[in-house]
Write a protein that holds these residues in place. Sequence first.
Motif, PDB file in Angstrom:
ATOM      1  N   GLY A  38     -26.677  25.767 -41.639  1.00 40.20           N
ATOM      2  CA  GLY A  38     -27.537  26.813 -41.077  1.00 40.20           C
ATOM      3  C   GLY A  38     -27.276  26.940 -39.590  1.00 40.20           C
ATOM      4  O   GLY A  38     -26.160  26.696 -39.105  1.00 40.20           O
ATOM      5  N   LEU A  39     -28.323  27.319 -38.856  1.00 38.15           N
ATOM      6  CA  LEU A  39     -28.182  27.505 -37.411  1.00 38.15           C
ATOM      7  C   LEU A  39     -27.809  26.189 -36.733  1.00 38.15           C
ATOM      8  O   LEU A  39     -26.891  26.136 -35.911  1.00 38.15           O
ATOM      9  CB  LEU A  39     -29.500  28.022 -36.826  1.00 38.15           C
ATOM     10  N   ALA A  40     -28.519  25.111 -37.082  1.00 43.09           N
ATOM     11  CA  ALA A  40     -28.307  23.831 -36.402  1.00 43.09           C
ATOM     12  C   ALA A  40     -26.991  23.186 -36.836  1.00 43.09           C
ATOM     13  O   ALA A  40     -26.211  22.716 -35.994  1.00 43.09           O
ATOM     14  CB  ALA A  40     -29.473  22.890 -36.703  1.00 43.09           C
ATOM     15  N   GLU A  79     -22.422  22.361 -47.199  1.00 47.70           N
ATOM     16  CA  GLU A  79     -23.419  23.436 -47.354  1.00 47.70           C
ATOM     17  C   GLU A  79     -23.556  23.734 -48.847  1.00 47.70           C
ATOM     18  O   GLU A  79     -22.579  24.014 -49.511  1.00 47.70           O
ATOM     19  CB  GLU A  79     -22.986  24.679 -46.581  1.00 47.70           C
ATOM     20  N   MET A  80     -24.803  23.710 -49.326  1.00 42.19           N
ATOM     21  CA  MET A  80     -24.991  23.837 -50.783  1.00 42.19           C
ATOM     22  C   MET A  80     -24.870  25.270 -51.303  1.00 42.19           C
ATOM     23  O   MET A  80     -24.627  25.477 -52.485  1.00 42.19           O
ATOM     24  CB  MET A  80     -26.332  23.241 -51.201  1.00 42.19           C
ATOM     25  N   ARG A  81     -25.107  26.262 -50.420  1.00 39.85           N
ATOM     26  CA  ARG A  81     -24.955  27.641 -50.895  1.00 39.85           C
ATOM     27  C   ARG A  81     -23.477  27.972 -51.046  1.00 39.85           C
ATOM     28  O   ARG A  81     -22.682  27.508 -50.220  1.00 39.85           O
ATOM     29  CB  ARG A  81     -25.615  28.615 -49.910  1.00 39.85           C
ATOM     30  N   CYS A 124     -34.892  35.736 -41.777  1.00 42.62           N
ATOM     31  CA  CYS A 124     -35.978  36.712 -41.623  1.00 42.62           C
ATOM     32  C   CYS A 124     -35.626  37.702 -40.520  1.00 42.62           C
ATOM     33  O   CYS A 124     -34.790  38.565 -40.724  1.00 42.62           O
ATOM     34  CB  CYS A 124     -37.276  35.956 -41.368  1.00 42.62           C
ATOM     35  N   SER A 125     -36.228  37.582 -39.353  1.00 39.32           N
ATOM     36  CA  SER A 125     -35.950  38.575 -38.299  1.00 39.32           C
ATOM     37  C   SER A 125     -34.499  38.412 -37.829  1.00 39.32           C
ATOM     38  O   SER A 125     -33.843  37.400 -38.106  1.00 39.32           O
ATOM     39  CB  SER A 125     -36.926  38.386 -37.135  1.00 39.32           C
ATOM     40  N   ILE A 129     -25.890  17.920 -51.222  1.00 43.41           N
ATOM     41  CA  ILE A 129     -25.996  16.464 -51.119  1.00 43.41           C
ATOM     42  C   ILE A 129     -27.363  16.125 -51.706  1.00 43.41           C
ATOM     43  O   ILE A 129     -28.402  16.325 -51.073  1.00 43.41           O
ATOM     44  CB  ILE A 129     -25.853  15.984 -49.652  1.00 43.41           C
ATOM     45  N   SER A 186     -33.304  20.834 -49.782  1.00 42.52           N
ATOM     46  CA  SER A 186     -33.387  20.761 -51.251  1.00 42.52           C
ATOM     47  C   SER A 186     -34.222  19.537 -51.652  1.00 42.52           C
ATOM     48  O   SER A 186     -34.196  18.504 -50.982  1.00 42.52           O
ATOM     49  CB  SER A 186     -32.000  20.717 -51.868  1.00 42.52           C
ATOM     50  N   TRP A 188     -42.542  32.280 -52.751  1.00 43.15           N
ATOM     51  CA  TRP A 188     -42.232  30.856 -52.597  1.00 43.15           C
ATOM     52  C   TRP A 188     -43.295  30.091 -51.833  1.00 43.15           C
ATOM     53  O   TRP A 188     -43.238  28.895 -51.669  1.00 43.15           O
ATOM     54  CB  TRP A 188     -40.863  30.672 -51.948  1.00 43.15           C
ATOM     55  N   GLN A 235     -34.601  22.680 -37.497  1.00 42.33           N
ATOM     56  CA  GLN A 235     -36.034  22.837 -37.722  1.00 42.33           C
ATOM     57  C   GLN A 235     -36.663  21.612 -38.382  1.00 42.33           C
ATOM     58  O   GLN A 235     -37.843  21.330 -38.178  1.00 42.33           O
ATOM     59  CB  GLN A 235     -36.289  24.085 -38.574  1.00 42.33           C
ATOM     60  N   GLY A 276     -37.741  28.002 -34.838  1.00 40.40           N
ATOM     61  CA  GLY A 276     -37.017  29.187 -34.383  1.00 40.40           C
ATOM     62  C   GLY A 276     -35.507  29.000 -34.488  1.00 40.40           C
ATOM     63  O   GLY A 276     -34.995  27.882 -34.452  1.00 40.40           O
ATOM     64  N   TYR A 277     -34.818  30.138 -34.623  1.00 45.75           N
ATOM     65  CA  TYR A 277     -33.361  30.112 -34.745  1.00 45.75           C
ATOM     66  C   TYR A 277     -32.716  29.447 -33.523  1.00 45.75           C
ATOM     67  O   TYR A 277     -31.835  28.597 -33.648  1.00 45.75           O
ATOM     68  CB  TYR A 277     -32.806  31.535 -34.822  1.00 45.75           C
TER      69      TYR A 277
HETATM   70  C1  FAD Z   1     -38.982  32.154 -44.658  1.00 42.37           C
HETATM   71  C2  FAD Z   1     -38.676  31.767 -43.249  1.00 42.37           C
HETATM   72  C3  FAD Z   1     -38.629  32.746 -42.267  1.00 42.37           C
HETATM   73  C4  FAD Z   1     -38.299  32.427 -40.955  1.00 42.37           C
HETATM   74  N1  FAD Z   1     -38.231  33.412 -40.041  1.00 42.37           N
HETATM   75  C5  FAD Z   1     -37.838  33.140 -38.777  1.00 42.37           C
HETATM   76  C6  FAD Z   1     -37.671  34.179 -37.826  1.00 42.37           C
HETATM   77  O1  FAD Z   1     -37.890  35.348 -38.125  1.00 42.37           O
HETATM   78  N2  FAD Z   1     -37.265  33.863 -36.577  1.00 42.37           N
HETATM   79  C7  FAD Z   1     -37.000  32.581 -36.220  1.00 42.37           C
HETATM   80  O2  FAD Z   1     -36.601  32.357 -35.067  1.00 42.37           O
HETATM   81  N3  FAD Z   1     -37.180  31.571 -37.095  1.00 42.37           N
HETATM   82  C8  FAD Z   1     -37.576  31.808 -38.363  1.00 42.37           C
HETATM   83  N4  FAD Z   1     -37.754  30.793 -39.262  1.00 42.37           N
HETATM   84  C9  FAD Z   1     -37.699  29.404 -38.796  1.00 42.37           C
HETATM   85  C10 FAD Z   1     -36.327  28.778 -38.505  1.00 42.37           C
HETATM   86  O3  FAD Z   1     -35.903  29.161 -37.267  1.00 42.37           O
HETATM   87  C11 FAD Z   1     -35.250  29.048 -39.473  1.00 42.37           C
HETATM   88  O4  FAD Z   1     -35.661  28.503 -40.672  1.00 42.37           O
HETATM   89  C12 FAD Z   1     -33.888  28.459 -39.029  1.00 42.37           C
HETATM   90  O5  FAD Z   1     -32.950  28.984 -39.891  1.00 42.37           O
HETATM   91  C13 FAD Z   1     -33.818  26.952 -39.007  1.00 42.37           C
HETATM   92  O6  FAD Z   1     -32.492  26.514 -38.752  1.00 42.37           O
HETATM   93  P1  FAD Z   1     -31.917  25.203 -39.453  1.00 42.37           P
HETATM   94  O7  FAD Z   1     -30.467  25.121 -39.147  1.00 42.37           O
HETATM   95  O8  FAD Z   1     -32.756  24.044 -39.116  1.00 42.37           O
HETATM   96  O9  FAD Z   1     -32.117  25.480 -41.023  1.00 42.37           O
HETATM   97  P2  FAD Z   1     -31.425  26.603 -41.920  1.00 42.37           P
HETATM   98  O10 FAD Z   1     -30.886  27.702 -41.102  1.00 42.37           O
HETATM   99  O11 FAD Z   1     -32.369  26.899 -43.015  1.00 42.37           O
HETATM  100  O12 FAD Z   1     -30.157  25.838 -42.517  1.00 42.37           O
HETATM  101  C14 FAD Z   1     -30.290  24.773 -43.427  1.00 42.37           C
HETATM  102  C15 FAD Z   1     -29.118  24.841 -44.376  1.00 42.37           C
HETATM  103  O13 FAD Z   1     -29.092  23.651 -45.157  1.00 42.37           O
HETATM  104  C16 FAD Z   1     -28.721  23.987 -46.485  1.00 42.37           C
HETATM  105  N5  FAD Z   1     -29.204  22.872 -47.339  1.00 42.37           N
HETATM  106  C17 FAD Z   1     -30.487  22.534 -47.622  1.00 42.37           C
HETATM  107  N6  FAD Z   1     -30.515  21.402 -48.367  1.00 42.37           N
HETATM  108  C18 FAD Z   1     -29.213  21.023 -48.556  1.00 42.37           C
HETATM  109  C19 FAD Z   1     -28.591  19.938 -49.234  1.00 42.37           C
HETATM  110  N7  FAD Z   1     -29.302  18.981 -49.862  1.00 42.37           N
HETATM  111  N8  FAD Z   1     -27.224  19.852 -49.236  1.00 42.37           N
HETATM  112  C20 FAD Z   1     -26.475  20.802 -48.590  1.00 42.37           C
HETATM  113  N9  FAD Z   1     -27.024  21.859 -47.927  1.00 42.37           N
HETATM  114  C21 FAD Z   1     -28.373  21.954 -47.901  1.00 42.37           C
HETATM  115  C22 FAD Z   1     -29.372  25.339 -46.711  1.00 42.37           C
HETATM  116  O14 FAD Z   1     -28.724  26.055 -47.728  1.00 42.37           O
HETATM  117  C23 FAD Z   1     -29.190  26.002 -45.343  1.00 42.37           C
HETATM  118  O15 FAD Z   1     -28.006  26.743 -45.256  1.00 42.37           O
HETATM  119  C24 FAD Z   1     -38.068  31.074 -40.594  1.00 42.37           C
HETATM  120  C25 FAD Z   1     -38.128  30.088 -41.574  1.00 42.37           C
HETATM  121  C26 FAD Z   1     -38.419  30.422 -42.891  1.00 42.37           C
HETATM  122  C27 FAD Z   1     -38.453  29.333 -43.920  1.00 42.37           C
END
Ligand code: FAD
Length: 470
Positions: free
Chosen positions: A12-14, A33-35, A53-54, A124, A144, A226, A349, A355-356
Amino acid sequence: MTVKPIHIIGGGLAGSEAAWQIAEAGVPVVLHEMRPVRGTEAHKTEGLAELVCSNSFRSDDSLSNAVGQLHWEMRRLGSVIIAKGDAHQVPAGGALAVDRDGFSQAVTAALEGHPLITIDRAEIAGLPPVDWDNVIIATGPLTSPALAQGIQSLTGEDSLAFFDAIAPIVHFDSVDMDQAWFQSRYDKVGPGGTGADYINCPLDRDQYEAFIDALLAAEKTEFKEWEGTPYFDGCLPIEVMAERGRETLRWGPMKPVGLTNKHNPTVKAYAVVQLRQDNALGTLFNMTGFQTKLKYGEQAAIFRMIPGLQNAEFARLGGIHRNTYLNSPKLLDERLRLKADPRLRFAGQITGCEGYVESAAIGLLAGRMAAAERLGRDLALPPATTALGALVNHITGGHIVTIDEGPRSFQPMNINFGLFPHIEGQATHGPDGKKLKGPAKSVARKHALTARAKAEMEAWAGGVEVQAAE
Ligand SMILES: Cc1cc2nc3c(=O)[nH]c(=O)nc-3n(C[C@H](O)[C@H](O)[C@H](O)COP(=O)(O)OP(=O)(O)OC[C@H]3O[C@@H](n4cnc5c(N)ncnc54)[C@H](O)[C@@H]3O)c2cc1C
């Protein structure tokens, strides 16, 4: 000598940002990445760094906005997320908003094209194999279930929260203390308390009735499919409490007992809203028991009906949605490693930022920390006066422990000026020689905070570059 790869779970973002930073430091990475093999409730594509989302990275104003300052620092540190965001920008006033597909495709292409990055499309489904000695878990709020259970087995039952029950958080300097006062209920001192730990905002009967009317009439966010999980006991949204009866809040989070209004000691308040200190700096206070799913636009107007909060500025608004995040101040060390198993580092997160941009920023830092560890280098933490330093400080321990019993108080948060240490010496007078007041004073403070952050980030980044070149 071949360098052993670092494994990142979650693209994801991080995770994407962490992978980029590690590869740019010359260390190989495997990004799992699982997707599309397995989806989440919110993601729709198989692209890395998908925005669920946004499409906004929020304000790009690095002079007077904390997230704008974070953008600035990430650009300075070579962030792939901000670079691709800049390249795929769409018009959005002062905000950095992006074409979500173009952005995600560009991040995916950059990572796929990097010679040191391997992308493995697989879930994973449990704790990582023991021979992965340097791992970043960046699986986000929708981690997951199989991996979440694995993490929980290491951290204990209560340590992975599955709900984000958020009460609004207010900047202390926007509270009108001529109407509000400091006092703990019954002047109770409690562990770490002084007997005057809460800010109290009094309502008379008419004000209370008007507040209940506004709550009942306001628009609420409907849970998405969800989000159909039941509420926790003791974590009901205030508007749901109000729907159960007009007096419910007066017997719950707005009860007036054990408190005396020091501005008006002979008149008993009909209801009281309490705010509890939210960070060690004392710059932020949360509205106790005020978790809500009122629409954002409604929240600010309704909460400003409360005496003392008529000019309140909100560091974050309330909300309730499913969210997997760690009780990081308890579980992680200052380098974002799990104390119970330090080969596992967390980012995004799941660490309790929100946040992104914040998720990517913590990915950036975790990636640099993991690479430094692999290369046997020391990496100083970014100063707490920078946006990145303030954010990581919030995650790993900047937060105070609650003074009374109840759910732990660590909650995901966006970057905001309340997380920055206090600053002295900002401009007190305008160019016309007049003393700055109100909004002008607040702008001068923000400018001073971002100027300090830029200077300190520049020094930190420069030091890291010198070290890498040696
Ligand atoms: C419904 C929703 C709406 C949101 N809307 C906003 C918004 O509008 N603006 C904003 O700034 N923030 C928003 N957020 C909050 C947050 O900023 C985002 O969720 C952001 O994408 C978090 O970044 P991340 O890298 O931590 O997680 P993610 O971007 O979610 O990346 C995590 C990744 O890990 C993968 N993954 C998960 N489990 C496993 C596994 N076991 N094995 C391999 N891969 C796995 C997932 O497929 C995903 O690609 C929202 C969150 C949610 C849930």
